[in-house]
Design a protein around this motif. Structure first.
Motif, PDB file in Angstrom:
ATOM      1  N   TYR B 514       0.820  -1.216   0.000  1.00 42.19           N
ATOM      2  CA  TYR B 514       0.000   0.000   0.000  1.00 42.19           C
ATOM      3  C   TYR B 514       0.850   1.261   0.000  1.00 42.19           C
ATOM      4  N   TRP B 515       2.038   1.148   0.579  1.00 43.21           N
ATOM      5  CA  TRP B 515       2.905   2.334   0.683  1.00 43.21           C
ATOM      6  C   TRP B 515       3.232   2.914  -0.679  1.00 43.21           C
ATOM      7  N   GLU B 518       0.485   5.189  -0.922  1.00 45.25           N
ATOM      8  CA  GLU B 518       0.219   6.119   0.170  1.00 45.25           C
ATOM      9  C   GLU B 518       1.343   7.134   0.380  1.00 45.25           C
ATOM     10  N   ARG B 643      -5.421   6.190  -0.865  1.00 46.55           N
ATOM     11  CA  ARG B 643      -6.055   4.879  -0.650  1.00 46.55           C
ATOM     12  C   ARG B 643      -7.172   4.661  -1.670  1.00 46.55           C
ATOM     13  N   ALA B 646      -5.531   3.647  -4.771  1.00 47.79           N
ATOM     14  CA  ALA B 646      -5.081   2.247  -4.687  1.00 47.79           C
ATOM     15  C   ALA B 646      -6.252   1.300  -4.908  1.00 47.79           C
TER      16      ALA B 646
END
Lengths: 474, 660
Positions: B514-515, B518, B643, B646
């Motif tokens: 996820y980074w 993010e 997010r 994503a």
């Protein structure tokens, strides 16, 4: 023309029937297949020069096959065509074998293949072809679809491996970096399209699943706040809901299928393989400084994938595996390019040899069920070009290896009609036996009576006079 | 002049040599629709004249504006289409797309420029323009296109000329203007290092202030059409020249056959195929016929089906002779490195004319012969039939029907001089591209670069490497200039679409990694991505969640909200309003939702009076503090946007695109 029309009819009818029998998801076994043979298809992409692997004895007398062959191909070894002594010495480097009166050599770096041939486990099928043109993409398309009539525009159709798995009620495992067309399954309604619901992507068996957040994460309530948990829950929920609302006719539905198959199989495979270590000998094949690293790490990983897939056979419910090895389009510097490839696959203590040994040691009974098919989209020209390589041709040898194979030479290994053609530019091995014939025999051996459905019209394709492939596999 | 006449004659013969007199009409009595030449006939001459006007060329004979068919007071594509239809006596299967709007503009940019970097205002301006005018601004072969990719504060245009080589030089040298101060970073752009072309192209493709279309096509030309491969031993600097030579030829507006000839004669191609060793010595050919075959097949799409035996034994073998005497050799770096450009010797060249494609090809060296051969090859019926189809098939449509292929051939054949740019412009505003049954499966490059470009708000993000893209490409086993299928090109859309592994990778990038999404800043430059700089606020200067979600969907999916259902809205509203997933958001706010793992189906969310729907609407009507004066609050809001991105990136709608 008549033949093609009839074949086209047969093909459409058979594929339509096969398509309608299809299901939408990775299949469960509905009926026991006729055989527990596991077919491993190894595509040697680029048009392998199998006449480098298999050679006739050198002969010093001009006008003989052995003389014409070695003289014409001398430059692939970096030898001058008039250096008889060097050519004779090169022949001596090969493993010398004999079968039904034919003497031939197998390349020195392919010791495992030699041993397998001596054990009666290798069928060498001569003069096979799939296409009269020398176009990589088109010939490859035909080979992987198992259809000598496929046109360049027929890109979307199913592959013969996918069709065979489907008719067996099984899945096909793709071990390669991208899923090859041979794996594509029949579309439920459209013979011109494909459906990959019975294709399992096992490119990296040690990392197959979707990320799933562990709610038992040790950091207390972190599942509430952890971004991985947030995103994982969001997408898990979204895909579960989307699968219900999205039409199966939608082009986006393929992505839903991927999500379902990767989540389902990944979870189970990961759990199984947690307790199945990769044997050191297999790991060495892709580990630098191991002392036995293969030239192609990509192929080494596929060897590991085969081992893992067999360890998960009950989960994956598969009987067809698709592997490949690239880099056989050797227009130049044949020797330095092709020899490491051949050894990687067929050498003593190399790819398939290590796999066999480790299966025998850790998964008893599996190795003897394996049949390897090694083939490429076309062969090369009879004579070396001026760049120490060979240019595109037509016919070739293909290999079937396994303890269930009735070993030997099928077809004329060294046709004497080639002798005058060795000195003519552009001449190649004449294709006499269609690959469809070979595939059909494999199909019937794996699932009795399946050949007409998987390879419709195969009986109307070429077969070299005097060759009988019906007993290829016992 | 003679050649031009011949070409027109060829087109006339190939298509249909008929003019059309409307029933009961007289050839000279009236001006018919599309009769721009005023000769009383609507025929192929009118097609050609219309296309000449459209392409900005001087028409070969006078053009009369009263043949206008679409009342736009000009002669152009509509008149060409009309004339084609008349000539064919049947519909040709395409027309200018009349519902041209913002979504149409975004779809063109997604396909042909990985989105580019136009402002929303610019997209609106293009949507409001006549498509024929808009496309001429959107798709250009100038190395800079300020509308498509406005300059950033770093003013790249002042430091580079737009070529890969100039970008590599700028970013690798010790100039004070170089935003990379670290020696290792600069080394990434060294044109003599193996990673140099890859880093440089990824910069060119993403940087603001260049031309995203130019570099998207450059990538296609060198990684798909005229593919060369580091893995096959093509050295970095010659690879860059291969790219630049081709694209500069496009920028010079050379006919496509001359662009392809330039590509064929590049040193990179000689290294790739090894015909730099092809020689003609003492009446004997020494070499291979590898590129002799692929010049016809891959560059011009001539498979030899016109006469297989002739093609094999004459055209290919003689092309191998034409390629003799090309010199491009490896040299160690202390001797200057590998030759960057090929040179063409007559000494070991087969100087005598050769017969190829039933034409006599002359030339004192390989360059002259290949350039002459290209002029013949482009007119070959097989090339005319296959080349336009291949272009569209690999760039824009994986679902070409026979009718669409026929229409593409019409467009191609009607061009008196073949121009890739004019062909793509015509196609991009046609009903073919905006057809409901157009499907383009995204390659890993298509997906990652489009999403990355839509996420990128300033070049400083590239210099800080906030969202490094190379790891994502590596995960999918795709790197620029290392085509998966060697000379047959890189990963196809069909391959990516059919690959569960590619799906798995992209899904896991939105969850486990996820980074990647993010991260808003990296390093010590002080820069941090601020979405309020591009997302429009409402009339009160605030950012309502449902407005932001809708804006994001169009930016990252560009489907005109066709696939934006209550399900997508619900998940995005939850993420944007609270940073949490829908399950947790409802669990936290509804006493009747005890389990955050609960799956909410569309039917659960479609009843506006259902408790879950009410809470989703509440989330949509809340505000996200993108312009908060408090930096921490603002950062949190921006992370929520990331997010949401994503999430969008992992939905099925980013793996392929449709027409309208």
């Amino acid at each position: 023309m008549k033949r093609i029309t009839r074949r086209a009819f047969l093909r459409y009818s058979a594929l339509a029937g096969l398509s309608l029998a299809g299901s939408q998801f990775p299949v469960k076994i509905h009926a026991a297949p006729d055989s527990d043979t596991i077919l491993v298809i190894i595509m040697l992409a680029g048009g392998p020069d199998m006449r480098y692997l298999i050679v006739p004895p050198y002969e010093s007398s001009s006008g003989t096959y052995g003389n014409a062959f070695w003289t014409a191909r001398a430059r692939t070894y970096g030898i001058s065509p008039d250096n008889a002594e060097a050519l004779a010495a090169k022949w001596e480097e090969y493993h010398h074998l004999e079968s039904s009166g034919t003497i031939f050599g197998i390349h020195a770096r392919c010791g495992w293949l030699r041993d397998q041939f001596v054990a009666g486990n290798v069928a060498i099928i001569s003069n096979v072809f799939i296409s009269r043109n020398r176009d990589h993409a088109h010939s490859r398309l035909r080979l992987e679809q198992g259809d000598m009539d496929a046109a360049t525009s027929d890109q979307g159709r199913s592959g013969w491996g996918g069709r065979l798995a489907k008719i067996c009620g099984k899945n096909i495992c793709s071990l390669t970096s991208s899923v090859r067309q041979v794996c594509y399954g029949p579309h439920p309604t459209n013979p011109a399209d494909h459906d990959n619901s019975n294709v399992i992507d096992a490119k990296d068996t040690r990392n197959m699943g979707l990320y799933e957040y562990d709610s038992d994460y040790p950091d207390g309530n972190s599942w509430r706040w952890n971004t991985r948990g947030i995103m994982s829950r969001a997408l898990t929920s979204y895909y579960a809901a989307k699968a219900r609302s999205l039409s199966t006719d939608s082009p986006y539905y393929r992505i839903i299928q991927h999500e379902q198959s990767v989540r389902s199989f990944g979870r189970q495979v990961n759990a199984r393989l947690d307790s199945v270590p990769v044997p050191e000998a297999i790991e060495a094949l892709y580990t630098s400084d191991s002392g036995n690293q293969l030239d192609s790490s990509g192929f080494a990983y596929q060897v590991r994938n085969i081992y893992d897939v067999l360890a998960c056979e009950d989960i994956l419910e598969t009987n067809i595996l698709s592997a490949d090895y690239d880099g056989w389009d050797n227009h130049r510097y044949m020797q330095e390019n092709i020899e490491p490839h051949l050894e990687d696959i067929l050498g003593t203590n190399k790819g398939l040899d290590v796999l066999h040994a480790q299966l025998n040691a850790n998964q008893p009974g599996k190795a003897e069920r394996l049949v390897f098919l090694l083939y490429g989209e076309f062969g090369r020209q009879l004579a070396a070009n001026g760049d120490h390589g060979t240019d595109h041709g037509e016919g070739n040898y293909c290999l079937l290896i396994g303890s269930r194979i009735n070993g030997g030479i099928y077809g004329e290994m060294f046709p004497t009609s080639e002798i005058p053609r060795f000195s003519q530019p552009g001449e190649d091995i004449e294709g006499k036996t269609s690959y469809e014939r070979v595939f059909a025999r494999l199909c019937d051996a794996i699932k009795s009576g399946s050949s007409d459905s998987v390879i419709p019209g195969w009986q109307e394709t070429e077969l070299e006079p005097g060759v009988d492939l019906s007993g290829l596999i016992s | 002049m003679k050649r031009g006449v011949l070409k027109i004659l060829f087109v006339l013969l190939f298509i249909s040599p008929v003019g059309y007199f409307p029933e009961g009409g007289s050839a000279a009595a009236a001006v018919y629709a599309g009769d721009v030449s005023h000769d009383g006939l609507t025929d192929l001459r009118d097609v050609i004249l219309s296309l000449q006007v459209l392409s900005g060329r001087v028409p070969t004979s006078p053009v009369h504006a009263d043949a206008d068919v679409d009342s736009d007071e000009r002669i152009g594509l509509a008149e060409a289409v009309t004339a084609q239809r008349v000539v064919a006596r049947q519909p040709v299967g395409w027309a200018v797309f009349t519902d041209w709007d913002e979504t149409a503009v975004r779809k063109v940019l997604q396909t042909f420029a990985y989105g580019g970097h136009p402002t929303d205002d610019q997209v609106t301006q293009w949507a409001d323009m006549n498509p024929e005018d808009a496309i001429r601004e959107m798709l250009t072969f100038s190395p800079f296109n300020e509308r498509l990719s406005p300059p950033d504060i770093d003013s790249l245009i002042e430091h580079v000329n737009g070529t890969l080589e100039s970008l590599a030089d700028f970013f690798s040298t010790a100039s004070a203007d170089n935003p990379f101060t670290d020696e290792d970073d600069r080394g990434n752009y060294n044109k003599r290092q193996w990673r140099g072309p890859r880093y440089t192209w990824l910069m060119a493709m993403r940087a603001r202030g260049l031309n995203s279309f130019y570099h998207r096509i450059g990538f296609w030309e060198t990684n798909y059409h005229m593919s060369a491969n580091h893995e096959a031993g093509v050295y970095p600097f010659p690879m860059i020249r291969h790219y630049d030579n081709i694209m500069l030829a496009h920028a010079e507006d050379l006919p496509y056959q001359q662009v392809m000839a330039r590509g064929a004669l590049n040193a990179a191609i000689a290294y790739q195929y090894g015909h730099n060793h092809n020689v003609w010595i003492e009446g004997e050919f020494r070499g291979n016929d590898d590129f002799a075959r692929e010049f016809h097949q891959l560059f011009f799409c001539n498979l030899g089906e016109y006469d297989h035996d002739y093609h094999e034994s004459v055209s290919i073998e003689h092309t191998a002779l034409a390629l003799t005497g090309i010199r491009a050799n490896y040299h160690p770096s202390d001797e200057g490195g590998p030759d960057v450009e090929a040179c063409f010797s007559s000494d070991v060249h087969h100087v005598e004319p050769v017969e190829i494609l039933h034409a006599t090809i002359t030339g004192a060296n390989a360059k002259e012969k290949i350039e002459n051969l290209a002029e013949v090859a482009i007119d070959h019926p097989e090339s005319q039939a296959n080349l336009p189809v291949m272009i569209v098939e690999t760039l824009a449509d994986d679902n070409l029907t026979p009718e669409k292929k026929t229409a593409l051939r019409w467009i191609w054949q009607a061009m008196p001089e073949k121009s890739l740019l004019e062909f793509l412009r015509t196609y991009a505003i046609s009903t073919l591209f905006h057809s409901p049954d157009r499907i383009k499966y995204h390659t890993s490059f298509d997906k990652h670069l489009f999403i990355h470009n839509q996420m990128l708000l300033a070049n400083q993000e590239l210099y800080d490497d906030i969202n490094g893209i190379q790891r994502l490409l590596s995960e999918d086993d795709v790197l620029p200039f290392r085509p998966l299928h060697n000379v047959f090109g890189h990963q196809t859309g069909d391959e990516a679409y059919n690959s569960p592994t590619i799906f798995k990778n992209h899904y896991n990038e939105s969850t486990d990694w996820y980074w990647y999404y993010e991260r808003l800043s990296y390093g010590d430059s002080g820069y941090s991505r601020q979405w309020h700089t591009v997302i429009p606020p409402n009339q009160y200067g605030l950012y309502m969640v449902k407005d932001v979600a809708r804006w994001l969907w169009q930016r990252f999916v560009a489907d005109g909200w066709k696939n934006y259902s209550v399900l997508e809205k619900a998940h995005l509203y939850a993420l944007l309003s609270t940073g949490h997933d829908l399950g947790y958001y409802l669990h936290d706010t509804l006493p009747t939702a005890p389990d955050p793992d609960t799956v909410y189906y569309e039917e659960d969310l479609s009843d506006p009076n259902a408790p879950a729907s009410i809470m989703v609407q509440n989330a949509g009507n809340s505000y996200i503090a993108l312009n908060s004066p408090d930096p921490d609050t603002r950062e949190t809001a921006n992370k929520y946007v990331q997010r949401a991105i994503a999430f969008i990136a992992a939905t099925p709608y980013t793996f392929l695109e449709e027409g309208r």
